[in-house]
Design a protein around this motif. Structure first.
Motif, PDB file in Angstrom:
ATOM      1  N   PRO A 166       1.072  13.452  -3.029  1.00  0.00           N
ATOM      2  CA  PRO A 166       1.423  13.463  -1.603  1.00  0.00           C
ATOM      3  C   PRO A 166       0.329  12.908  -0.698  1.00  0.00           C
ATOM      4  CG  PRO A 166       2.019  15.543  -2.630  1.00  0.00           C
ATOM      5  CD  PRO A 166       1.198  14.789  -3.631  1.00  0.00           C
ATOM      6  N   VAL A 167      -0.933  13.177  -1.042  1.00  0.00           N
ATOM      7  CA  VAL A 167      -2.041  12.683  -0.217  1.00  0.00           C
ATOM      8  C   VAL A 167      -2.122  11.160  -0.305  1.00  0.00           C
ATOM      9  CG1 VAL A 167      -4.548  12.697   0.109  1.00  0.00           C
ATOM     10  CG2 VAL A 167      -3.333  14.828  -0.412  1.00  0.00           C
ATOM     11  N   LYS A 168      -2.026  10.621  -1.519  1.00  0.00           N
ATOM     12  CA  LYS A 168      -2.080   9.167  -1.683  1.00  0.00           C
ATOM     13  C   LYS A 168      -0.850   8.510  -1.057  1.00  0.00           C
ATOM     14  CE  LYS A 168      -4.978   9.170  -5.810  1.00  0.00           C
ATOM     15  NZ  LYS A 168      -5.082   8.855  -7.266  1.00  0.00           N
ATOM     16  N   ARG A 169       0.281   9.186  -1.111  1.00  0.00           N
ATOM     17  CA  ARG A 169       1.481   8.659  -0.476  1.00  0.00           C
ATOM     18  C   ARG A 169       1.272   8.539   1.039  1.00  0.00           C
ATOM     19  NH1 ARG A 169       7.250   9.067  -1.892  1.00  0.00           N
ATOM     20  NH2 ARG A 169       8.486   8.737   0.006  1.00  0.00           N
ATOM     21  N   ALA A 170       0.725   9.589   1.637  1.00  0.00           N
ATOM     22  CA  ALA A 170       0.494   9.576   3.080  1.00  0.00           C
ATOM     23  C   ALA A 170      -0.555   8.543   3.466  1.00  0.00           C
ATOM     24  CB  ALA A 170       0.067  10.964   3.545  1.00  0.00           C
ATOM     25  N   ASP A 171      -1.609   8.447   2.675  1.00  0.00           N
ATOM     26  CA  ASP A 171      -2.663   7.468   2.960  1.00  0.00           C
ATOM     27  C   ASP A 171      -2.135   6.047   2.849  1.00  0.00           C
ATOM     28  OD1 ASP A 171      -4.449   9.502   3.394  1.00  0.00           O
ATOM     29  OD2 ASP A 171      -5.474   9.308   1.452  1.00  0.00           O
ATOM     30  N   GLY A 172      -1.333   5.785   1.820  1.00  0.00           N
ATOM     31  CA  GLY A 172      -0.767   4.455   1.644  1.00  0.00           C
ATOM     32  C   GLY A 172       0.160   4.090   2.781  1.00  0.00           C
ATOM     33  N   ALA A 173       0.973   5.055   3.221  1.00  0.00           N
ATOM     34  CA  ALA A 173       1.893   4.801   4.329  1.00  0.00           C
ATOM     35  C   ALA A 173       1.132   4.509   5.614  1.00  0.00           C
ATOM     36  CB  ALA A 173       2.821   6.000   4.513  1.00  0.00           C
ATOM     37  N   ALA A 174       0.059   5.248   5.858  1.00  0.00           N
ATOM     38  CA  ALA A 174      -0.727   5.045   7.074  1.00  0.00           C
ATOM     39  C   ALA A 174      -1.398   3.674   7.072  1.00  0.00           C
ATOM     40  CB  ALA A 174      -1.779   6.149   7.197  1.00  0.00           C
ATOM     41  N   LEU A 175      -1.922   3.268   5.914  1.00  0.00           N
ATOM     42  CA  LEU A 175      -2.581   1.965   5.825  1.00  0.00           C
ATOM     43  C   LEU A 175      -1.575   0.835   6.008  1.00  0.00           C
ATOM     44  CD1 LEU A 175      -5.163   0.383   5.368  1.00  0.00           C
ATOM     45  CD2 LEU A 175      -4.803   0.598   2.886  1.00  0.00           C
ATOM     46  N   SER A 176      -0.406   0.981   5.400  1.00  0.00           N
ATOM     47  CA  SER A 176       0.629  -0.034   5.585  1.00  0.00           C
ATOM     48  C   SER A 176       1.032  -0.140   7.051  1.00  0.00           C
ATOM     49  CB  SER A 176       1.865   0.303   4.742  1.00  0.00           C
ATOM     50  OG  SER A 176       1.661  -0.003   3.383  1.00  0.00           O
ATOM     51  N   LYS A 177       1.228   0.990   7.698  1.00  0.00           N
ATOM     52  CA  LYS A 177       1.627   0.975   9.108  1.00  0.00           C
ATOM     53  C   LYS A 177       0.585   0.258   9.961  1.00  0.00           C
ATOM     54  CE  LYS A 177       2.764   3.992  13.001  1.00  0.00           C
ATOM     55  NZ  LYS A 177       2.969   5.400  13.454  1.00  0.00           N
TER      56      LYS A 177
ATOM     57  N   HIS B 218       0.835  -1.203   0.000  1.00  0.00           N
ATOM     58  CA  HIS B 218       0.000   0.000   0.000  1.00  0.00           C
ATOM     59  C   HIS B 218       0.872   1.256   0.000  1.00  0.00           C
ATOM     60  CE1 HIS B 218      -3.711  -2.206   0.542  1.00  0.00           C
ATOM     61  NE2 HIS B 218      -3.255  -2.783   1.637  1.00  0.00           N
ATOM     62  N   ALA B 219       1.918   1.261   0.823  1.00  0.00           N
ATOM     63  CA  ALA B 219       2.799   2.431   0.886  1.00  0.00           C
ATOM     64  C   ALA B 219       3.568   2.611  -0.422  1.00  0.00           C
ATOM     65  CB  ALA B 219       3.768   2.287   2.058  1.00  0.00           C
ATOM     66  N   VAL B 220       4.021   1.505  -0.987  1.00  0.00           N
ATOM     67  CA  VAL B 220       4.753   1.568  -2.249  1.00  0.00           C
ATOM     68  C   VAL B 220       3.851   2.108  -3.358  1.00  0.00           C
ATOM     69  CG1 VAL B 220       5.938   0.210  -4.010  1.00  0.00           C
ATOM     70  CG2 VAL B 220       6.341  -0.269  -1.583  1.00  0.00           C
ATOM     71  N   ASN B 221       2.642   1.580  -3.442  1.00  0.00           N
ATOM     72  CA  ASN B 221       1.714   2.030  -4.481  1.00  0.00           C
ATOM     73  C   ASN B 221       1.373   3.510  -4.318  1.00  0.00           C
ATOM     74  OD1 ASN B 221       1.663  -0.541  -5.553  1.00  0.00           O
ATOM     75  ND2 ASN B 221      -0.279  -1.108  -4.610  1.00  0.00           N
ATOM     76  N   GLY B 222       1.191   3.943  -3.074  1.00  0.00           N
ATOM     77  CA  GLY B 222       0.892   5.355  -2.839  1.00  0.00           C
ATOM     78  C   GLY B 222       2.032   6.247  -3.281  1.00  0.00           C
ATOM     79  N   ALA B 223       3.261   5.825  -3.002  1.00  0.00           N
ATOM     80  CA  ALA B 223       4.424   6.622  -3.403  1.00  0.00           C
ATOM     81  C   ALA B 223       4.561   6.682  -4.915  1.00  0.00           C
ATOM     82  CB  ALA B 223       5.681   6.047  -2.774  1.00  0.00           C
TER      83      ALA B 223
END
Length: 219
Positions: free
Chosen positions: A121-132, A111-116
């Motif tokens: 930036p919003v999708k990056r942050a959302d992906g990182a939060a979901l991965s965490k 999820h974090a990789v796909n967001g990046a």
């Protein structure tokens, strides 16, 4: 040569199969799928138009999906390292852990990789939060499951460890395994010291600058 593997050395799922092959010194031809090898890409897509790698070619057979590939190797190209136990109940435990690492660690990190990769930036942050969120749940469960074990399913290195190696390797890059999980951290270190996985890691070092979250200066 009867065996050929299509994939990419930096791909976690390609590494999962490479570990199984390296563990038993199984002879095979590696066919990298990349812009530099269009002939491999064309052959790979002709054999498996779904477009996912790795893909194992064994004579006239095309075998997809990593767990199925490793089971195929276990049945048709066995070696001294038995990646699935003979006991059916023990084998079921290995299969469960194999799926756990794929679905709840590697896919969670993705999820974090796909967001990046979106550049948003919003999708990056959302992906990182979901991965965490997902990885913390997986880490906590694994910390308990690994107590008293050298490898994922016990004392023998199995298909579950083939799955765990790249899963935990990349997941720790996405959301570092904290000191709250000492058994899990120690297990990841044992995986990195295993010659088969160490070889896969070394073969992919060239591609680290392309990791979309930025590869940490370790491992």
């Amino acid at each position: 040569m009867s065996l050929a593997l299509y994939g990419h050395p930096f791909s976690s799922y390609t590494q999962k199969v490479l570990i199984a092959l390296y563990e038993n010194a199984t002879p095979f031809e590696f066919r990298a799928v990349s812009p530099e090898t269009p002939e491999h890409s064309a052959s790979w897509l002709a054999r498996w138009p779904i477009g996912k790698f790795p893909l194992l070619v064994d004579g006239g057979r095309n075998i997809a999906e990593t767990s199925i590939i490793i089971e195929h190797l276990h049945l048709h190209h066995p070696g001294p390292v038995r990646l699935l136990p003979d006991d059916p109940a023990a084998a079921l435990d290995v299969r469960f852990l194999d799926r756990f690492f794929d679905l709840h660690v590697m896919d969670a990190a993705q999820h974090a990789v796909n967001g990046a990769l979106t550049g948003d930036p919003v999708k990056r942050a959302d992906g990182a939060a979901l991965s965490k969120e997902k990885l913390e749940r997986a880490y906590a469960w694994l910390e308990g499951a690994l107590q008293g074990r050298n490898w994922a399913a016990g004392e023998a290195f199995t298909m579950a460890d083939c799955a765990a190696s790249p899963s935990l390797f990349y997941a720790d890059w996405v959301h570092e395994i904290s000191g709250d999980y000492p058994a899990l951290r120690a297990y990841r270190s044992r995986l990195l010291a295993r010659p088969a996985f160490a070889r896969a890691v070394d073969e992919a070092r060239y591609f680290r600058p392309y990791f979309p979250l930025g590869a940490p200066d370790r491992d």
